[in-house]
Design a protein around this motif. Structure first.
Motif, mmCIF file in Angstrom:
data_model
loop_
_atom_site.group_PDB
_atom_site.id
_atom_site.type_symbol
_atom_site.label_atom_id
_atom_site.label_comp_id
_atom_site.label_asym_id
_atom_site.label_seq_id
_atom_site.Cartn_x
_atom_site.Cartn_y
_atom_site.Cartn_z
ATOM 1 N N ALA A 71 46.585 11.739 32.806
ATOM 2 C CA ALA A 71 46.456 13.062 32.181
ATOM 3 C C ALA A 71 47.833 13.682 31.949
ATOM 4 O O ALA A 71 48.111 14.237 30.875
ATOM 5 C CB ALA A 71 45.593 13.967 33.044
ATOM 6 N N ILE A 72 48.698 13.599 32.949
ATOM 7 C CA ILE A 72 50.048 14.143 32.813
ATOM 8 C C ILE A 72 50.822 13.376 31.753
ATOM 9 O O ILE A 72 51.523 13.962 30.912
ATOM 10 C CB ILE A 72 50.792 14.080 34.166
ATOM 11 N N TRP A 73 50.671 12.059 31.770
ATOM 12 C CA TRP A 73 51.401 11.214 30.820
ATOM 13 C C TRP A 73 51.003 11.534 29.382
ATOM 14 O O TRP A 73 51.864 11.601 28.495
ATOM 15 C CB TRP A 73 51.144 9.745 31.133
ATOM 16 N N LEU A 101 54.371 17.833 35.489
ATOM 17 C CA LEU A 101 55.196 17.118 36.461
ATOM 18 C C LEU A 101 55.492 17.998 37.665
ATOM 19 O O LEU A 101 55.627 19.211 37.545
ATOM 20 C CB LEU A 101 56.523 16.692 35.819
ATOM 21 N N SER A 102 55.603 17.365 38.828
ATOM 22 C CA SER A 102 56.079 18.082 40.004
ATOM 23 C C SER A 102 57.567 18.375 39.820
ATOM 24 O O SER A 102 58.225 17.822 38.930
ATOM 25 C CB SER A 102 55.882 17.233 41.257
ATOM 26 N N LYS A 103 58.090 19.265 40.674
ATOM 27 C CA LYS A 103 59.520 19.596 40.589
ATOM 28 C C LYS A 103 60.369 18.337 40.745
ATOM 29 O O LYS A 103 61.328 18.126 39.994
ATOM 30 C CB LYS A 103 59.880 20.617 41.670
ATOM 31 N N GLN A 104 60.021 17.501 41.732
ATOM 32 C CA GLN A 104 60.794 16.278 41.969
ATOM 33 C C GLN A 104 60.744 15.339 40.765
ATOM 34 O O GLN A 104 61.762 14.805 40.344
ATOM 35 C CB GLN A 104 60.277 15.564 43.212
ATOM 36 N N LYS A 105 59.565 15.132 40.226
ATOM 37 C CA LYS A 105 59.443 14.175 39.123
ATOM 38 C C LYS A 105 60.108 14.684 37.851
ATOM 39 O O LYS A 105 60.596 13.890 37.046
ATOM 40 C CB LYS A 105 57.973 13.830 38.885
ATOM 41 N N ALA A 106 60.143 16.003 37.675
ATOM 42 C CA ALA A 106 60.895 16.557 36.544
ATOM 43 C C ALA A 106 62.374 16.209 36.686
ATOM 44 O O ALA A 106 63.035 15.819 35.718
ATOM 45 C CB ALA A 106 60.696 18.067 36.459
ATOM 46 N N VAL A 107 62.879 16.320 37.917
ATOM 47 C CA VAL A 107 64.267 15.956 38.189
ATOM 48 C C VAL A 107 64.478 14.463 37.947
ATOM 49 O O VAL A 107 65.462 14.042 37.321
ATOM 50 C CB VAL A 107 64.650 16.320 39.641
ATOM 51 N N TYR A 108 63.542 13.638 38.425
ATOM 52 C CA TYR A 108 63.687 12.181 38.299
ATOM 53 C C TYR A 108 63.666 11.736 36.832
ATOM 54 O O TYR A 108 64.467 10.878 36.419
ATOM 55 C CB TYR A 108 62.556 11.471 39.047
ATOM 56 N N CYS A 109 62.766 12.301 36.048
ATOM 57 C CA CYS A 109 62.664 11.905 34.643
ATOM 58 C C CYS A 109 63.926 12.295 33.879
ATOM 59 O O CYS A 109 64.428 11.530 33.045
ATOM 60 C CB CYS A 109 61.434 12.528 33.993
ATOM 61 N N ARG A 110 64.456 13.465 34.168
ATOM 62 C CA ARG A 110 65.697 13.868 33.519
ATOM 63 C C ARG A 110 66.871 13.013 33.999
ATOM 64 O O ARG A 110 67.764 12.671 33.207
ATOM 65 C CB ARG A 110 65.972 15.352 33.780
ATOM 66 N N ALA A 111 66.872 12.641 35.278
ATOM 67 C CA ALA A 111 67.949 11.785 35.798
ATOM 68 C C ALA A 111 67.956 10.436 35.093
ATOM 69 O O ALA A 111 69.020 9.908 34.738
ATOM 70 C CB ALA A 111 67.789 11.607 37.309
ATOM 71 N N LEU A 112 66.774 9.867 34.887
ATOM 72 C CA LEU A 112 66.690 8.594 34.168
ATOM 73 C C LEU A 112 67.207 8.753 32.749
ATOM 74 O O LEU A 112 68.003 7.931 32.269
ATOM 75 C CB LEU A 112 65.242 8.100 34.150
#
Length: 219
Positions: A71-73, A101-112
């Motif tokens: 759903a998020i994807w 996205l959770s706060k962490q996953k927002a950070v992770y996706c931007r980091a990638l």
């Protein structure tokens, strides 16, 4: 060919008949896996095209149900078009969180996305690298650990001897299959899978299917 061999072969899609030897190897090496093969439906393909989109999707799938991740994807794919590192970086962490996205996953996706745009990681180069080197390269990215790297190896690079020992569904499935009193640790998972080399990817796919067909159905 015996009836049992035909039954095992029926678990593979025609495009994966080259994996028949691995399936028989696993059945011969571990009687519990052999029993699992008599209980499960055909193995679905987990292959996805390599690249930024698939790796981001795997990050989204970390530690959430497949339904929630999907759903998020879908919201991310709809909002970020084209789905490229450059386009994702036009979305702030807050905007990504608004998409689910959770706060962490927002950070992770931007980091990638940042690592890719700054050439700190080149996904095309991974295709020619050994499994361990691929994992090491991916785990340099914030938020990518062993599980994410190993799922990318399996789903996007089609590597045949990868064992995501930290995967919760695999742990639960192996506990059920082996009749273990407690959920196995990563080290115990690795120990149980050692006799299944060099076909541990196929063993993981069997357990994922066993989890869906047997463990979850009983729940």
């Amino acid at each position: 060919m015996s009836a049992s061999q035909l039954a095992l072969d029926s678990l593979l899609m025609p495009s994966e008949y080259h994996l028949k030897a691995g399936l028989h190897y696993i059945a011969d090496a571990d009687p519990d896996f052999a029993r699992a093969l008599t209980l499960i439906r055909p193995l679905p393909s987990r292959l996805q095209p390599p690249g930024f989109s698939s790796l981001t999707k795997i990050i989204v799938e970390q530690q959430v149900s497949l339904a929630s991740a999907d759903a998020i994807w879908q919201r991310l794919k709809t909002a970020i078009s084209p789905f490229t590192p450059e386009q994702l970086l036009t979305f702030s962490e807050e905007a990504l969180r608004e998409l689910g996205l959770s706060k962490q996953k927002a950070v992770y996706c931007r980091a990638l996305a940042e690592d890719l745009t700054h050439d700190r990681l080149t996904l095309d180069l991974l295709k020619s690298m050994e499994d361990e080197a691929v994992s090491e390269a991916l785990m340099q990215v914030k938020g990518i650990g062993r599980w994410t790297a190993e799922v990318y190896l399996i789903a996007c690079l089609d590597r045949q001897d990868v064992w995501p020992a930290g995967d919760v569904a695999l742990k639960i499935a192996l506990q059920h299959l082996k009749g273990l009193d407690v959920r196995p640790s990563v080290d115990e998972m690795d120990r149980h899978a050692a006799p299944l080399k060099p076909h541990r990817t196929l063993a993981a796919r069997i357990l994922w299917r066993y989890y869906a067909d047997i463990v979850r159905q009983k729940k």
